[in-house]
Write a protein that holds these residues in place. Sequence first.
Motif, mmCIF file in Angstrom:
data_model
loop_
_atom_site.group_PDB
_atom_site.id
_atom_site.type_symbol
_atom_site.label_atom_id
_atom_site.label_comp_id
_atom_site.label_asym_id
_atom_site.label_seq_id
_atom_site.Cartn_x
_atom_site.Cartn_y
_atom_site.Cartn_z
ATOM 1 N N VAL A 1 0.823 -1.208 0.000
ATOM 2 C CA VAL A 1 0.000 0.000 0.000
ATOM 3 C C VAL A 1 0.861 1.264 0.000
ATOM 4 O O VAL A 1 1.739 1.442 0.868
ATOM 5 C CB VAL A 1 -0.928 0.011 1.237
ATOM 6 N N ASP A 2 0.653 2.117 -0.992
ATOM 7 C CA ASP A 2 1.094 3.522 -0.973
ATOM 8 C C ASP A 2 2.587 3.755 -0.793
ATOM 9 O O ASP A 2 2.990 4.766 -0.204
ATOM 10 C CB ASP A 2 0.351 4.287 0.129
ATOM 11 N N MET A 3 3.416 2.871 -1.310
ATOM 12 C CA MET A 3 4.864 3.114 -1.270
ATOM 13 C C MET A 3 5.240 4.047 -2.419
ATOM 14 O O MET A 3 5.977 3.699 -3.336
ATOM 15 C CB MET A 3 5.622 1.795 -1.328
ATOM 16 N N GLN A 4 4.752 5.277 -2.331
ATOM 17 C CA GLN A 4 4.812 6.244 -3.420
ATOM 18 C C GLN A 4 5.683 7.436 -3.058
ATOM 19 O O GLN A 4 5.905 7.743 -1.880
ATOM 20 C CB GLN A 4 3.397 6.715 -3.746
ATOM 21 N N ASN A 5 6.144 8.138 -4.095
ATOM 22 C CA ASN A 5 7.038 9.272 -3.863
ATOM 23 C C ASN A 5 6.421 10.336 -2.973
ATOM 24 O O ASN A 5 7.116 10.927 -2.137
ATOM 25 C CB ASN A 5 7.441 9.893 -5.205
ATOM 26 N N ASP A 6 5.139 10.600 -3.125
ATOM 27 C CA ASP A 6 4.526 11.653 -2.307
ATOM 28 C C ASP A 6 4.566 11.333 -0.826
ATOM 29 O O ASP A 6 4.509 12.244 0.008
ATOM 30 C CB ASP A 6 3.085 11.906 -2.755
ATOM 31 N N PHE A 7 4.650 10.046 -0.479
ATOM 32 C CA PHE A 7 4.706 9.652 0.924
ATOM 33 C C PHE A 7 6.115 9.309 1.390
ATOM 34 O O PHE A 7 6.411 9.407 2.584
ATOM 35 C CB PHE A 7 3.808 8.439 1.175
ATOM 36 N N CYS A 8 6.966 8.877 0.474
ATOM 37 C CA CYS A 8 8.216 8.216 0.878
ATOM 38 C C CYS A 8 9.485 8.867 0.347
ATOM 39 O O CYS A 8 10.576 8.339 0.601
ATOM 40 C CB CYS A 8 8.201 6.750 0.401
ATOM 41 N N SER A 9 9.398 9.963 -0.375
ATOM 42 C CA SER A 9 10.589 10.502 -1.037
ATOM 43 C C SER A 9 10.803 11.972 -0.721
ATOM 44 O O SER A 9 9.853 12.727 -0.472
ATOM 45 C CB SER A 9 10.467 10.345 -2.560
ATOM 46 N N ALA A 10 12.079 12.384 -0.785
ATOM 47 C CA ALA A 10 12.412 13.804 -0.694
ATOM 48 C C ALA A 10 11.747 14.545 -1.851
ATOM 49 O O ALA A 10 11.773 14.086 -2.982
ATOM 50 C CB ALA A 10 13.927 13.982 -0.758
ATOM 51 N N GLY A 11 11.158 15.689 -1.548
ATOM 52 C CA GLY A 11 10.456 16.460 -2.562
ATOM 53 C C GLY A 11 9.012 16.044 -2.763
ATOM 54 O O GLY A 11 8.283 16.682 -3.530
ATOM 55 N N GLY A 12 8.603 14.974 -2.078
ATOM 56 C CA GLY A 12 7.218 14.537 -2.177
ATOM 57 C C GLY A 12 6.297 15.368 -1.308
ATOM 58 O O GLY A 12 6.705 16.321 -0.635
ATOM 59 N N TRP A 13 5.049 14.997 -1.288
ATOM 60 C CA TRP A 13 4.023 15.775 -0.608
ATOM 61 C C TRP A 13 4.280 15.894 0.895
ATOM 62 O O TRP A 13 4.245 16.991 1.461
ATOM 63 C CB TRP A 13 2.671 15.137 -0.882
ATOM 64 N N LEU A 14 4.547 14.741 1.554
ATOM 65 C CA LEU A 14 4.786 14.805 2.999
ATOM 66 C C LEU A 14 5.993 15.678 3.310
ATOM 67 O O LEU A 14 5.981 16.457 4.267
ATOM 68 C CB LEU A 14 4.977 13.403 3.576
ATOM 69 N N ASP A 15 7.033 15.539 2.516
ATOM 70 C CA ASP A 15 8.222 16.367 2.711
ATOM 71 C C ASP A 15 7.863 17.841 2.568
ATOM 72 O O ASP A 15 8.296 18.686 3.364
ATOM 73 C CB ASP A 15 9.282 15.954 1.691
#
Length: 253
Positions: A51-65
């Motif tokens: 589930v949801d191992m996506q850039n917005d959640f897990c990467s620098a420059g993503g949404w959470l970041d």
Amino acid sequence: MHVLGNRRRHWLVSKDHVDMTAAGPKPKRITLEAEPQRITVDLARTAIIVVDMQNDFCSAGGWLDHIGVDYTPAREPIEPLNRLLPALRSEDVPVIWLNWGNRPDLLNISPSLLHVYNMTGDDVGLGGILPATGSAVLEKDSWGAAVVDELVIEPSDIRVDKYRMSGFWDTPLDSILRNLGIDTLLFAGVNLDQCVMTTLQDAVCLGYNGVLLRDCSATTSPDFCREAALYNIKQCFGFVSSGGAILSALRAG
């Protein structure tokens, strides 16, 4: 005779006869250390949902970041998954990547869900453009919605887009699993206490067996959220095991 369906679940059809009794895969039973009890599962009727191992959640420059959340805990499942998934594929266990992938026009997203991620109305929420990357947040085919580069997706893997916390709402996930003859689901990914948890809950309510893989899941929420999710899974919805336990069981034969 002609085959209608897939290798796991199909009919044999001719002009004057339909055989609905085609045998499925031969059972492959393994016993896992788990909580609250050890469990034996049939890998021939098991799939893993990541589930949801996506850039917005897990990467620098993503949404959470971008919104100031420490995304690094969401990267913890990467290495355990890279060890586990090849072993599961070698046992013909389907790997399903369940990811946010919203429509560009957001017509399937309600105001209540938009508010969760944009409470003031002027933040970068679902579909908003991230200044650092120009990516639309969790929009299908955007950089932010893509699975992180460190995880390998094989051509045989299955992709399902979701638009809610739960991957069963308004998606083809349930139909896919039933057509594969699946009754046991292994759960991995992020966030454990949010999308992983709600998808597991819905799976169990639909009659599937739910097994959370502790080492292959993570959350950016406070520790008490993780502990509450693990408690509720063990108490009410299923079992907690690990990718390491699966690998040990496979090595033991």
